[in-house]
Design a protein around this motif. Structure first.
Motif, PDB file in Angstrom:
ATOM      1  N   ALA A 133      40.430  12.100 -15.615  1.00 20.20           N
ATOM      2  CA  ALA A 133      39.396  12.826 -14.867  1.00 20.20           C
ATOM      3  C   ALA A 133      38.759  11.915 -13.822  1.00 20.20           C
ATOM      4  O   ALA A 133      38.531  12.327 -12.676  1.00 20.20           O
ATOM      5  CB  ALA A 133      38.342  13.364 -15.817  1.00 20.20           C
ATOM      6  N   PHE A 134      38.484  10.687 -14.207  1.00 22.49           N
ATOM      7  CA  PHE A 134      37.870   9.717 -13.304  1.00 22.49           C
ATOM      8  C   PHE A 134      38.860   9.257 -12.232  1.00 22.49           C
ATOM      9  O   PHE A 134      38.578   9.317 -11.022  1.00 22.49           O
ATOM     10  CB  PHE A 134      37.371   8.524 -14.125  1.00 22.49           C
ATOM     11  CG  PHE A 134      36.919   7.344 -13.314  1.00 22.49           C
ATOM     12  CD1 PHE A 134      35.947   7.485 -12.326  1.00 22.49           C
ATOM     13  CD2 PHE A 134      37.450   6.086 -13.542  1.00 22.49           C
ATOM     14  CE1 PHE A 134      35.520   6.379 -11.574  1.00 22.49           C
ATOM     15  CE2 PHE A 134      37.024   4.985 -12.805  1.00 22.49           C
ATOM     16  CZ  PHE A 134      36.065   5.137 -11.825  1.00 22.49           C
ATOM     17  N   LEU A 135      40.038   8.830 -12.668  1.00 23.67           N
ATOM     18  CA  LEU A 135      41.038   8.316 -11.724  1.00 23.67           C
ATOM     19  C   LEU A 135      41.531   9.405 -10.784  1.00 23.67           C
ATOM     20  O   LEU A 135      41.754   9.156  -9.595  1.00 23.67           O
ATOM     21  CB  LEU A 135      42.219   7.717 -12.500  1.00 23.67           C
ATOM     22  CG  LEU A 135      41.891   6.553 -13.442  1.00 23.67           C
ATOM     23  CD1 LEU A 135      43.122   6.183 -14.260  1.00 23.67           C
ATOM     24  CD2 LEU A 135      41.385   5.351 -12.666  1.00 23.67           C
ATOM     25  N   GLY A 136      41.688  10.616 -11.316  1.00 27.66           N
ATOM     26  CA  GLY A 136      42.121  11.725 -10.478  1.00 27.66           C
ATOM     27  C   GLY A 136      41.130  12.009  -9.363  1.00 27.66           C
ATOM     28  O   GLY A 136      41.513  12.336  -8.232  1.00 27.66           O
ATOM     29  N   ILE A 162      33.755  15.090 -10.312  1.00 31.92           N
ATOM     30  CA  ILE A 162      32.331  14.741 -10.305  1.00 31.92           C
ATOM     31  C   ILE A 162      31.567  15.597 -11.304  1.00 31.92           C
ATOM     32  O   ILE A 162      30.734  15.090 -12.073  1.00 31.92           O
ATOM     33  CB  ILE A 162      31.731  14.903  -8.895  1.00 31.92           C
ATOM     34  CG1 ILE A 162      32.196  13.764  -7.987  1.00 31.92           C
ATOM     35  CG2 ILE A 162      30.211  14.928  -8.956  1.00 31.92           C
ATOM     36  CD1 ILE A 162      31.585  13.790  -6.603  1.00 31.92           C
ATOM     37  N   SER A 163      31.827  16.889 -11.310  1.00 25.04           N
ATOM     38  CA  SER A 163      31.124  17.796 -12.231  1.00 25.04           C
ATOM     39  C   SER A 163      31.377  17.406 -13.686  1.00 25.04           C
ATOM     40  O   SER A 163      30.454  17.415 -14.520  1.00 25.04           O
ATOM     41  CB  SER A 163      31.584  19.244 -12.002  1.00 25.04           C
ATOM     42  OG  SER A 163      31.254  19.674 -10.696  1.00 25.04           O
ATOM     43  N   THR A 164      32.619  17.047 -13.999  1.00 23.41           N
ATOM     44  CA  THR A 164      32.979  16.663 -15.371  1.00 23.41           C
ATOM     45  C   THR A 164      32.306  15.358 -15.776  1.00 23.41           C
ATOM     46  O   THR A 164      31.703  15.265 -16.848  1.00 23.41           O
ATOM     47  CB  THR A 164      34.506  16.517 -15.490  1.00 23.41           C
ATOM     48  OG1 THR A 164      35.125  17.766 -15.176  1.00 23.41           O
ATOM     49  CG2 THR A 164      34.903  16.107 -16.899  1.00 23.41           C
ATOM     50  N   ILE A 165      32.417  14.353 -14.916  1.00 24.95           N
ATOM     51  CA  ILE A 165      31.828  13.044 -15.232  1.00 24.95           C
ATOM     52  C   ILE A 165      30.307  13.151 -15.311  1.00 24.95           C
ATOM     53  O   ILE A 165      29.662  12.473 -16.121  1.00 24.95           O
ATOM     54  CB  ILE A 165      32.240  11.998 -14.189  1.00 24.95           C
ATOM     55  CG1 ILE A 165      33.772  11.838 -14.143  1.00 24.95           C
ATOM     56  CG2 ILE A 165      31.580  10.653 -14.478  1.00 24.95           C
ATOM     57  CD1 ILE A 165      34.380  11.278 -15.396  1.00 24.95           C
ATOM     58  N   LYS A 166      29.712  14.023 -14.513  1.00 27.24           N
ATOM     59  CA  LYS A 166      28.251  14.204 -14.538  1.00 27.24           C
ATOM     60  C   LYS A 166      27.807  14.723 -15.901  1.00 27.24           C
ATOM     61  O   LYS A 166      26.779  14.278 -16.444  1.00 27.24           O
ATOM     62  CB  LYS A 166      27.831  15.174 -13.431  1.00 27.24           C
ATOM     63  CG  LYS A 166      26.329  15.257 -13.215  1.00 27.24           C
ATOM     64  CD  LYS A 166      26.000  16.125 -12.006  1.00 27.24           C
ATOM     65  CE  LYS A 166      26.409  15.444 -10.718  1.00 27.24           C
ATOM     66  NZ  LYS A 166      25.988  16.215  -9.513  1.00 27.24           N
ATOM     67  N   ILE A 167      28.570  15.641 -16.476  1.00 26.34           N
ATOM     68  CA  ILE A 167      28.247  16.153 -17.814  1.00 26.34           C
ATOM     69  C   ILE A 167      28.363  15.034 -18.843  1.00 26.34           C
ATOM     70  O   ILE A 167      27.477  14.863 -19.704  1.00 26.34           O
ATOM     71  CB  ILE A 167      29.183  17.320 -18.179  1.00 26.34           C
ATOM     72  CG1 ILE A 167      28.899  18.530 -17.284  1.00 26.34           C
ATOM     73  CG2 ILE A 167      29.040  17.696 -19.655  1.00 26.34           C
ATOM     74  CD1 ILE A 167      29.916  19.646 -17.407  1.00 26.34           C
ATOM     75  N   LYS A 170      25.493  12.555 -18.896  1.00 27.36           N
ATOM     76  CA  LYS A 170      24.274  13.009 -19.563  1.00 27.36           C
ATOM     77  C   LYS A 170      24.292  12.652 -21.043  1.00 27.36           C
ATOM     78  O   LYS A 170      23.246  12.409 -21.656  1.00 27.36           O
ATOM     79  CB  LYS A 170      24.113  14.524 -19.402  1.00 27.36           C
ATOM     80  CG  LYS A 170      23.758  14.967 -17.986  1.00 27.36           C
ATOM     81  CD  LYS A 170      23.614  16.482 -17.919  1.00 27.36           C
ATOM     82  CE  LYS A 170      23.254  16.925 -16.503  1.00 27.36           C
ATOM     83  NZ  LYS A 170      23.145  18.408 -16.418  1.00 27.36           N
ATOM     84  N   HIS A 171      25.495  12.614 -21.625  1.00 22.25           N
ATOM     85  CA  HIS A 171      25.639  12.314 -23.050  1.00 22.25           C
ATOM     86  C   HIS A 171      25.819  10.815 -23.302  1.00 22.25           C
ATOM     87  O   HIS A 171      25.471  10.336 -24.389  1.00 22.25           O
ATOM     88  CB  HIS A 171      26.829  13.079 -23.630  1.00 22.25           C
ATOM     89  CG  HIS A 171      26.650  14.560 -23.606  1.00 22.25           C
ATOM     90  ND1 HIS A 171      25.876  15.251 -24.516  1.00 22.25           N
ATOM     91  CD2 HIS A 171      27.130  15.504 -22.748  1.00 22.25           C
ATOM     92  CE1 HIS A 171      25.900  16.538 -24.240  1.00 22.25           C
ATOM     93  NE2 HIS A 171      26.648  16.730 -23.177  1.00 22.25           N
ATOM     94  N   SER A 172      26.370  10.104 -22.346  1.00 22.34           N
ATOM     95  CA  SER A 172      26.588   8.663 -22.513  1.00 22.34           C
ATOM     96  C   SER A 172      26.449   7.983 -21.163  1.00 22.34           C
ATOM     97  O   SER A 172      27.443   7.646 -20.501  1.00 22.34           O
ATOM     98  CB  SER A 172      27.974   8.392 -23.111  1.00 22.34           C
ATOM     99  OG  SER A 172      28.164   6.999 -23.300  1.00 22.34           O
ATOM    100  N   ALA A 177      27.860   6.181 -16.116  1.00 24.63           N
ATOM    101  CA  ALA A 177      27.026   6.119 -14.914  1.00 24.63           C
ATOM    102  C   ALA A 177      27.750   5.481 -13.744  1.00 24.63           C
ATOM    103  O   ALA A 177      27.751   6.013 -12.625  1.00 24.63           O
ATOM    104  CB  ALA A 177      25.736   5.350 -15.213  1.00 24.63           C
ATOM    105  N   ASN A 178      28.388   4.346 -13.977  1.00 21.95           N
ATOM    106  CA  ASN A 178      29.061   3.653 -12.869  1.00 21.95           C
ATOM    107  C   ASN A 178      30.219   4.471 -12.319  1.00 21.95           C
ATOM    108  O   ASN A 178      30.491   4.464 -11.110  1.00 21.95           O
ATOM    109  CB  ASN A 178      29.552   2.270 -13.304  1.00 21.95           C
ATOM    110  CG  ASN A 178      30.651   2.322 -14.347  1.00 21.95           C
ATOM    111  OD1 ASN A 178      30.397   2.724 -15.486  1.00 21.95           O
ATOM    112  ND2 ASN A 178      31.852   1.934 -13.983  1.00 21.95           N
ATOM    113  N   LYS A 179      30.895   5.214 -13.179  1.00 22.22           N
ATOM    114  CA  LYS A 179      31.997   6.077 -12.741  1.00 22.22           C
ATOM    115  C   LYS A 179      31.463   7.195 -11.855  1.00 22.22           C
ATOM    116  O   LYS A 179      32.046   7.514 -10.808  1.00 22.22           O
ATOM    117  CB  LYS A 179      32.745   6.651 -13.943  1.00 22.22           C
ATOM    118  CG  LYS A 179      33.488   5.633 -14.799  1.00 22.22           C
ATOM    119  CD  LYS A 179      34.155   6.335 -15.971  1.00 22.22           C
ATOM    120  CE  LYS A 179      34.985   5.385 -16.822  1.00 22.22           C
ATOM    121  NZ  LYS A 179      34.144   4.357 -17.491  1.00 22.22           N
TER     122      LYS A 179
END
Length: 272
Positions: A133-136, A162-167, A170-172, A177-179
């Protein structure tokens, strides 16, 4: 056992930024144990990660040849055509995607990303899926800047990332955060907002440094250098490349250090 093993190896190499020499040593021990236990799936899961560590370290050793007696390419040819083994396919795909991005080869990264779609449909969420998700997202933003035929699709992938990593952030916050900041920096870079892009690259570097992710601190600095080169700010680009080099040296990624040295030489030779 195989699941726990690849989870450890994936976190050690992709996520934590621990010394690669330490991760390589532990993975080599476990690869030998998988052979002793006749645990084929465990071996297939760990070898791509061991190979990735070796390449990052600048080693010419082929882990597949060492432990299986076949080359990396032959191993993956067998793996792609083997029934079952979805986890090992996911790991193999993600390691190749990760290496392409760490080397700055986004064109190769895009091809690998597209090839991996069939392996990431459904199933459980594991460390490779998180990294994809991040690398893509990084690949999609970089590709979209070239305004090719698939620009709209790449923008969709990037914004979804971005939407996925933002969620997840919120949990970790510590882990994501840096991603998130790096993806946001690439978003503003794509959309021509230099001020926000610059700030987000700085935020990503700072968060990765604070949370001791040396690998991702180096990646963020490397991407920031590309951002500044785009605007012909060679001095700032060189400074960020040096920052990336320092991070990769601490991580033990000698192969990336050599690549950064070559990039810095090109910048210096082309300086007005």
């Amino acid at each position: 056992m195989a699941y726990n093993l690849h989870m450890y190896a994936g976190v050690a190499v992709w996520e934590c930024g621990d010394r690669l020499t330490k991760a390589e040593e532990i993975m080599r021990i476990h690869a030998k144990r998988m052979i002793q236990y006749n645990h084929d799936n465990g071996l297939r899961n760990i070898l791509p990660l061991l190979q990735l560590a070796l390449k990052l370290m600048g080693s010419a050793e082929d882990a597949f040849m060492t432990f299986c007696g076949i080359s990396e390419d032959d191993f993956f040819q067998q793996e792609w055509h083997r029934k079952g083994g979805k986890t090992s396919k996911l790991i193999g795909h993600t390691t190749r995607l990760y290496l392409a991005i760490m080397r700055g080869d986004m064109a190769l990264g895009e091809r690998i990303y597209e090839m991996g779609k069939m392996y990431h449909k459904g199933g459980i969420l594991f460390i490779g899926s998180i990294m994809r998700a991040f690398l893509g997202g990084l690949v999609a933003f970089a590709t979209a800047r070239y305004h090719g035929d698939n620009e709209k699709e790449m923008i969709r992938v990037a914004e979804e990332s971005i939407s996925t990593i933002k969620i997840w952030a919120k949990h970790s916050y510590w882990n994501f955060a840096n991603k998130l900041f790096l993806l946001e920096a690439e978003y503003w870079f794509l959309n021509g907002n230099e001020k926000l892009a610059r700030r987000k690259f700085g935020d990503s570097i700072a968060a990765a440094a604070k949370h001791r992710f040396k690998n991702e601190e180096g990646l963020a600095a490397q991407r920031a250098a590309i951002f500044h080169l785009h605007y012909n700010r060679k001095q700032e680009a060189s400074s960020y490349l040096k920052h990336a080099k320092d991070c990769y040296e601490q991580w033990g990624a000698t192969g990336l250090v050599e690549q950064i040295d070559a990039a810095m030489s090109e910048i210096l030779e082309g300086r007005d």
